[in-house]
Design a protein around this motif. Structure first.
Motif, PDB file in Angstrom:
ATOM      1  N   ASP A 207      70.461  72.958  68.425  1.00  0.00           N
ATOM      2  CA  ASP A 207      69.591  73.056  69.376  1.00  0.00           C
ATOM      3  C   ASP A 207      69.927  73.864  70.598  1.00  0.00           C
ATOM      4  O   ASP A 207      70.993  73.895  71.053  1.00  0.00           O
ATOM      5  CB  ASP A 207      69.285  71.428  69.904  1.00  0.00           C
ATOM      6  CG  ASP A 207      67.888  71.422  71.001  1.00  0.00           C
ATOM      7  OD1 ASP A 207      67.058  72.168  70.591  1.00  0.00           O
ATOM      8  OD2 ASP A 207      68.101  70.532  71.852  1.00  0.00           O
TER       9      ASP A 207
ATOM     10  N   CYS B  13      72.770  66.993  74.914  1.00  0.00           N
ATOM     11  CA  CYS B  13      71.846  67.417  74.097  1.00  0.00           C
ATOM     12  C   CYS B  13      70.970  66.266  73.698  1.00  0.00           C
ATOM     13  O   CYS B  13      70.997  65.201  73.394  1.00  0.00           O
ATOM     14  CB  CYS B  13      72.429  67.936  72.695  1.00  0.00           C
ATOM     15  SG  CYS B  13      71.426  68.267  71.337  1.00  0.00           S
TER      16      CYS B  13
ATOM     17  N   GLY C  59      74.972  65.682  71.745  1.00  0.00           N
ATOM     18  CA  GLY C  59      76.572  66.214  71.916  1.00  0.00           C
ATOM     19  C   GLY C  59      76.395  67.136  73.143  1.00  0.00           C
ATOM     20  O   GLY C  59      75.627  67.025  74.120  1.00  0.00           O
TER      21      GLY C  59
END
Ligand code: ZN
Ligand code: ZN
Length: 294
Positions: free
Chosen positions: A208, A171, A176
């Motif tokens: 996200d 991410c 992440g």
């Protein structure tokens, strides 16, 4: 956040839902940017407050998550910066609407022209039936200042880049891990009826993500497919995504298996027919191409 009680969020919104606390927070954050951290007295002065009892109470509440004390001065936490970035931005209050422009593609459902539309949010979609080819966060300032065709072209590239970075497994927003999912299209999630398979990609840690995605859109943003195309001189960026009808229908998608998921997609791009196979976790299983007669 899925399945979990949003207790922290509730607390946070409670803390923010008070004019005095918001004033204090804004004063601390904005002034820090301009002249460094404020002291207790400076904050009181800044917001024009004289009742130190009330002031203490509110400042205490903010110190739970949003404000820290450092060397006798008050500084906003990292999450405060993020929150205020949103509150501060014109995104939240702007009601920009820009006249739609056509982008040279027709709706696959009703045949009407596909348009770039800025109506609080940015879309490339059919005005008549709502078939949507692309949405991407776009600042109203950008939508006012540039032509919507330019905004659309940029949104196309930004979506592909976003997808590419997520498919690389990380991410960009928080670092992440990414979760990719593939499932049968359902009317509630994707009402346009053109897709049999829906993909979603999202960060396991923050919010996200991109959804819903067609298999074709995943192919278009897939880093492995991009590498294959680069190697074989096929220009995947030859056209914007809304001009590739195969990104919007599953007429050229074969579901090879559902457990585990395995799909094959035929994509016409730059004089070639790409044959791409994807697994349910987004992994590229196979890619090849044939030159097709113009
Ligand atoms: Zn339509
Ligand atoms: Zn994240």
């Amino acid at each position: 956040m899925e399945g979990a009680e949003p207790r922290r969020e509730t607390e946070l919104f409670k803390t923010l839902a008070n004019e005095t606390r918001l004033k204090i927070l804004l004063a601390i954050a904005r002034r820090q940017r301009e002249r460094g951290p404020l002291s207790y007295a400076q904050i009181m002065d800044e917001i024009g407050m004289e009742d130190s009892g009330r002031f203490n109470y509110h400042l205490d509440q903010l110190q739970e998550h949003l404000v820290r004390r450092e060397d006798g001065k008050y500084v906003p936490s990292a999450s405060t910066h993020r929150l205020l970035g949103l509150l501060d931005s014109e995104l939240l209050y702007d009601d920009t609407v820009v006249d739609p422009v056509t982008v040279g593609a027709a709706c696959l459902r009703c045949g009407d022209p596909i348009e770039a539309i800025y109506d609080y949010d940015f879309y490339v979609s059919c005005h008549t039936c709502g078939e949507t080819r692309l949405t991407k966060d776009t600042s109203p300032k950008i939508a006012r200042e540039r032509s919507l065709r330019t905004v659309a072209a940029e949104a196309d590239q930004r979506t592909r880049a976003h997808l590419r970075s997520m498919l690389d497994g990380r991410c960009l927003a928080c670092g992440g891990d990414i979760e990719f999912r593939m499932f049968d299209s359902d009317e509630q999630f994707y009402p346009c009826g053109l897709l049999d398979v829906i993909c979603t990609i999202g960060c396991r840690t923050c919010s996200d993500g991109i959804a819903p995605l067609s298999v074709g859109q995943v192919v278009l943003g897939h880093p492995e497919v991009q590498r294959y195309c680069d190697k074989h001189d096929i220009d995947l960026n030859e056209r914007p995504q809304w001009e590739y009808t195969w990104t919007r229908t599953d007429r050229s998608t074969e579901i090879l298996s559902r457990d585990p998921w395995h799909v094959r997609k035929y994509c016409y791009v730059d004089g070639s027919r790409l044959i791409v196979e994807l697994a349910g976790d987004g992994t590229l299983e196979y890619v090849d191409h044939l030159l097709v007669a113009p």
